[in-house]
Design a protein around this motif. Structure first.
Motif, PDB file in Angstrom:
ATOM      1  N   VAL A  23     -42.664 -14.309  16.605  1.00  0.00           N
ATOM      2  CA  VAL A  23     -41.709 -15.410  16.635  1.00  0.00           C
ATOM      3  C   VAL A  23     -42.134 -16.485  15.648  1.00  0.00           C
ATOM      4  O   VAL A  23     -41.319 -17.041  14.898  1.00  0.00           O
ATOM      5  CB  VAL A  23     -41.594 -15.997  18.056  1.00  0.00           C
ATOM      6  CG1 VAL A  23     -40.704 -17.235  18.050  1.00  0.00           C
ATOM      7  CG2 VAL A  23     -41.062 -14.946  19.013  1.00  0.00           C
ATOM      8  N   THR A  24     -43.439 -16.783  15.613  1.00  0.00           N
ATOM      9  CA  THR A  24     -43.949 -17.775  14.676  1.00  0.00           C
ATOM     10  C   THR A  24     -43.778 -17.303  13.239  1.00  0.00           C
ATOM     11  O   THR A  24     -43.350 -18.063  12.369  1.00  0.00           O
ATOM     12  CB  THR A  24     -45.435 -18.060  14.953  1.00  0.00           C
ATOM     13  OG1 THR A  24     -45.574 -18.549  16.291  1.00  0.00           O
ATOM     14  CG2 THR A  24     -45.986 -19.094  13.994  1.00  0.00           C
ATOM     15  N   VAL A  25     -44.114 -16.044  12.968  1.00  0.00           N
ATOM     16  CA  VAL A  25     -43.976 -15.491  11.625  1.00  0.00           C
ATOM     17  C   VAL A  25     -42.531 -15.598  11.154  1.00  0.00           C
ATOM     18  O   VAL A  25     -42.255 -15.957   9.999  1.00  0.00           O
ATOM     19  CB  VAL A  25     -44.443 -14.021  11.593  1.00  0.00           C
ATOM     20  CG1 VAL A  25     -44.115 -13.379  10.257  1.00  0.00           C
ATOM     21  CG2 VAL A  25     -45.939 -13.944  11.852  1.00  0.00           C
ATOM     22  N   ALA A  26     -41.583 -15.318  12.029  1.00  0.00           N
ATOM     23  CA  ALA A  26     -40.165 -15.349  11.672  1.00  0.00           C
ATOM     24  C   ALA A  26     -39.691 -16.747  11.293  1.00  0.00           C
ATOM     25  O   ALA A  26     -38.689 -16.901  10.586  1.00  0.00           O
ATOM     26  CB  ALA A  26     -39.324 -14.808  12.831  1.00  0.00           C
ATOM     27  N   VAL A  70     -38.223 -26.609   9.787  1.00  0.00           N
ATOM     28  CA  VAL A  70     -37.240 -27.598  10.224  1.00  0.00           C
ATOM     29  C   VAL A  70     -35.893 -26.908  10.443  1.00  0.00           C
ATOM     30  O   VAL A  70     -35.634 -25.833   9.898  1.00  0.00           O
ATOM     31  CB  VAL A  70     -37.081 -28.754   9.207  1.00  0.00           C
ATOM     32  CG1 VAL A  70     -38.357 -29.549   9.095  1.00  0.00           C
ATOM     33  CG2 VAL A  70     -36.662 -28.214   7.835  1.00  0.00           C
ATOM     34  N   TYR A  71     -35.057 -27.556  11.238  1.00  0.00           N
ATOM     35  CA  TYR A  71     -33.765 -26.984  11.608  1.00  0.00           C
ATOM     36  C   TYR A  71     -32.678 -28.024  11.390  1.00  0.00           C
ATOM     37  O   TYR A  71     -32.914 -29.228  11.530  1.00  0.00           O
ATOM     38  CB  TYR A  71     -33.794 -26.518  13.068  1.00  0.00           C
ATOM     39  CG  TYR A  71     -35.022 -25.694  13.371  1.00  0.00           C
ATOM     40  CD1 TYR A  71     -35.099 -24.360  12.979  1.00  0.00           C
ATOM     41  CD2 TYR A  71     -36.129 -26.257  13.993  1.00  0.00           C
ATOM     42  CE1 TYR A  71     -36.236 -23.611  13.213  1.00  0.00           C
ATOM     43  CE2 TYR A  71     -37.276 -25.512  14.231  1.00  0.00           C
ATOM     44  CZ  TYR A  71     -37.319 -24.188  13.837  1.00  0.00           C
ATOM     45  OH  TYR A  71     -38.460 -23.453  14.050  1.00  0.00           O
ATOM     46  N   ASP A 112     -39.862 -28.537  13.850  1.00  0.00           N
ATOM     47  CA  ASP A 112     -40.257 -27.528  14.825  1.00  0.00           C
ATOM     48  C   ASP A 112     -41.164 -28.139  15.899  1.00  0.00           C
ATOM     49  O   ASP A 112     -42.104 -28.871  15.594  1.00  0.00           O
ATOM     50  CB  ASP A 112     -41.000 -26.395  14.112  1.00  0.00           C
ATOM     51  CG  ASP A 112     -41.322 -25.235  15.029  1.00  0.00           C
ATOM     52  OD1 ASP A 112     -40.391 -24.528  15.430  1.00  0.00           O
ATOM     53  OD2 ASP A 112     -42.516 -25.052  15.351  1.00  0.00           O
ATOM     54  N   GLY A 113     -40.870 -27.851  17.154  1.00  0.00           N
ATOM     55  CA  GLY A 113     -41.702 -28.321  18.258  1.00  0.00           C
ATOM     56  C   GLY A 113     -41.453 -29.749  18.684  1.00  0.00           C
ATOM     57  O   GLY A 113     -42.088 -30.232  19.632  1.00  0.00           O
ATOM     58  N   SER A 114     -40.537 -30.445  18.028  1.00  0.00           N
ATOM     59  CA  SER A 114     -40.252 -31.832  18.411  1.00  0.00           C
ATOM     60  C   SER A 114     -38.855 -31.929  19.004  1.00  0.00           C
ATOM     61  O   SER A 114     -38.025 -31.020  18.856  1.00  0.00           O
ATOM     62  CB  SER A 114     -40.362 -32.757  17.192  1.00  0.00           C
ATOM     63  OG  SER A 114     -39.342 -32.456  16.258  1.00  0.00           O
ATOM     64  N   ASN A 115     -38.585 -33.030  19.693  1.00  0.00           N
ATOM     65  CA  ASN A 115     -37.269 -33.267  20.259  1.00  0.00           C
ATOM     66  C   ASN A 115     -36.429 -34.090  19.295  1.00  0.00           C
ATOM     67  O   ASN A 115     -36.941 -34.938  18.561  1.00  0.00           O
ATOM     68  CB  ASN A 115     -37.375 -34.008  21.590  1.00  0.00           C
ATOM     69  CG  ASN A 115     -38.033 -33.162  22.667  1.00  0.00           C
ATOM     70  OD1 ASN A 115     -38.026 -31.933  22.587  1.00  0.00           O
ATOM     71  ND2 ASN A 115     -38.612 -33.807  23.662  1.00  0.00           N
ATOM     72  N   LEU A 116     -35.137 -33.848  19.302  1.00  0.00           N
ATOM     73  CA  LEU A 116     -34.205 -34.587  18.451  1.00  0.00           C
ATOM     74  C   LEU A 116     -33.203 -35.322  19.323  1.00  0.00           C
ATOM     75  O   LEU A 116     -32.592 -34.732  20.226  1.00  0.00           O
ATOM     76  CB  LEU A 116     -33.465 -33.623  17.521  1.00  0.00           C
ATOM     77  CG  LEU A 116     -32.343 -34.225  16.667  1.00  0.00           C
ATOM     78  CD1 LEU A 116     -32.922 -35.148  15.601  1.00  0.00           C
ATOM     79  CD2 LEU A 116     -31.500 -33.127  16.018  1.00  0.00           C
ATOM     80  N   THR A 117     -33.033 -36.611  19.074  1.00  0.00           N
ATOM     81  CA  THR A 117     -32.003 -37.380  19.766  1.00  0.00           C
ATOM     82  C   THR A 117     -30.704 -37.221  18.985  1.00  0.00           C
ATOM     83  O   THR A 117     -30.609 -37.605  17.813  1.00  0.00           O
ATOM     84  CB  THR A 117     -32.381 -38.867  19.856  1.00  0.00           C
ATOM     85  OG1 THR A 117     -33.606 -38.999  20.589  1.00  0.00           O
ATOM     86  CG2 THR A 117     -31.289 -39.651  20.562  1.00  0.00           C
ATOM     87  N   ASP A 130     -34.016 -24.223  16.449  1.00  0.00           N
ATOM     88  CA  ASP A 130     -33.110 -23.376  15.694  1.00  0.00           C
ATOM     89  C   ASP A 130     -31.991 -24.248  15.139  1.00  0.00           C
ATOM     90  O   ASP A 130     -31.709 -25.334  15.656  1.00  0.00           O
ATOM     91  CB  ASP A 130     -32.511 -22.283  16.592  1.00  0.00           C
ATOM     92  CG  ASP A 130     -31.971 -21.113  15.788  1.00  0.00           C
ATOM     93  OD1 ASP A 130     -32.049 -21.154  14.544  1.00  0.00           O
ATOM     94  OD2 ASP A 130     -31.468 -20.150  16.406  1.00  0.00           O
ATOM     95  N   ASP A 131     -31.368 -23.759  14.056  1.00  0.00           N
ATOM     96  CA  ASP A 131     -30.191 -24.436  13.541  1.00  0.00           C
ATOM     97  C   ASP A 131     -29.081 -24.373  14.578  1.00  0.00           C
ATOM     98  O   ASP A 131     -29.034 -23.461  15.412  1.00  0.00           O
ATOM     99  CB  ASP A 131     -29.707 -23.761  12.258  1.00  0.00           C
ATOM    100  CG  ASP A 131     -30.637 -23.989  11.071  1.00  0.00           C
ATOM    101  OD1 ASP A 131     -31.594 -24.776  11.214  1.00  0.00           O
ATOM    102  OD2 ASP A 131     -30.409 -23.376  10.009  1.00  0.00           O
ATOM    103  N   ALA A 132     -28.165 -25.328  14.508  1.00  0.00           N
ATOM    104  CA  ALA A 132     -27.043 -25.319  15.453  1.00  0.00           C
ATOM    105  C   ALA A 132     -25.864 -26.068  14.863  1.00  0.00           C
ATOM    106  O   ALA A 132     -26.024 -26.978  14.045  1.00  0.00           O
ATOM    107  CB  ALA A 132     -27.446 -25.960  16.778  1.00  0.00           C
TER     108      ALA A 132
END
Length: 370
Positions: free
Chosen positions: A27-30, A252-253, A273-278, A315-317
């Motif tokens: 998953v990390t490699v991807a 980044v996403y 990656d690994g952070s929250n987005l408001t 992930d992108d959204a």
């Protein structure tokens, strides 16, 4: 996931061998391989996104075990986005031989330093001694610059190509003189981002010195493999690809907003990656409708988010606006007709259709017989 030490002993106990095996989280490699690393030290899913928020530096081709390059230890390899303009391999002025070889035969090239030997030091030494090594200059001329903390651009050795091809294809086989269909150009190009140069079956892509006059060449030749004993004095490559090594980068996403029939959607946002987005507190508008939130599906069947909510998915959204007709708010007491429309009066419902009933409640979900 991690590194383990394995010791093997013969049945008679006469010989033992110990080796370290590293297994990386797929998953990390991807999150890295096939993506674009930019000058800001972040990894974007597309070339367009990398150039929008920074300057694209290269394609991440391998992420995993330690990579040794020019005496330093790194974790990943990125290759150039485009082919070098230099199309010939010269190893010496007036077609004279280069002095000394780098790592010798293919067995050594694939095992030295975890299979990742470098030709950069020898190439630079040859230049200092008066030789004109086109490969060395091709690497030095590669643009744009790698991100901070990465190595300089260099020419992949056979060992490094071994990891690059395994990284881009997911194959567990090693590069060798035997054909490996996993390393065909079509398989490798499947991970090359849109807008970057792909690889051709006909071209040679790199070299590692085999001896003073010959070199190993990485080629796709329809099925993937190595060509050897190629004259090192002058050989047309028509597609040289350079690389740099790096240790840390942040995937980044991109979160996009779609007004879904309305207007005034917020600008896209970038999530590390690994952070929250408001999520944006800006809401779109649509005549005759009230905005009631965002959803990952246009029809509202996905995950719902309120404006200003926290987005945690790595992930992108694309988030689609969800709407409720303004006329549907406070519609209790209206008459619903057989045509599925609601009217203010019984007379109107019967004029344009057949009145079915009076709306007594409109709001949350009502469950009846399943």
């Amino acid at each position: 996931v991690g590194t383990a030490t394995i010791t093997v002993t013969t049945e008679d106990g006469g010989k033992t061998a110990t080796c370290a095996v590293t297994v990386d989280d797929p998953v990390t490699v991807a999150k890295y391989v096939g993506k674009v690393i930019a000058a800001d030290g972040k990894v974007y899913k597309t070339l367009a996104a990398a150039n929008k928020y920074s300057t694209a530096s290269g394609i991440v081709a391998y992420y995993g075990s330690e990579v040794v390059e020019t005496g330093q230890t790194y974790k990943a390899i990125a290759i150039s986005l485009t082919n070098s303009e230099r199309t010939n391999m010269y190893c010496g002025l007036d077609n004279t031989s280069c002095s000394g070889s780098t790592y010798g035969d293919i067995a050594t090239a694939l095992t030295v330093k975890n299979g990742i030997a470098t030709t950069a030091t020898t190439l630079e030494t040859n230049v200092a001694h008066g030789y004109s090594h086109q490969l060395y200059y091709a690497a030095k001329e590669t643009t744009p610059a790698p991100p901070a903390g990465a190595s300089a651009w260099s020419i992949p050795s056979i060992g490094q190509w071994n990891l690059i091809l395994k990284g881009l294809t997911g194959s567990s086989n090693n590069l060798s003189t035997s054909a490996n269909t996993s390393f065909s150009a079509s398989n490798v190009n499947a991970k090359i981002p849109t807008g970057a140069d792909g690889f051709s079956e006909q071209n040679y892509w790199s070299c590692t010195e085999k001896d003073n006059n010959k070199m190993w060449m990485m080629q796709f030749n329809g099925s993937g493999g190595l060509a050897n004993n190629i004259n090192k004095k002058n050989y047309a490559t028509q597609g040289l690809r350079t690389m740099f090594a790096f240790t840390s980068a942040t995937p980044v996403y991109i979160v996009n907003y779609d007004a879904n029939g309305g207007s005034g959607a917020p600008d896209e946002q970038v999530k590390d990656d690994g952070s929250n987005l408001t999520l944006s507190s800006t809401v779109p508008t649509r005549e005759g409708y009230t905005f009631v939130g965002w959803n990952t599906a246009a029809d509202g069947s996905g995950t719902s988010y309120a404006a200003g909510a926290t987005y945690t998915t790595d992930d992108d959204a694309t988030l689609y606006a969800q709407w409720l007709m303004t006329a549907m708010i406070g519609c209790e007491g209206m008459v619903i007709a057989a045509n599925g429309k609601m009217y203010m009066t019984l007379a109107a419902a019967n004029k344009y259709s057949t009145a079915s009933g009076i709306v007594a409640y409109y709001g949350s979900e009502v469950v009846e017989t399943g």
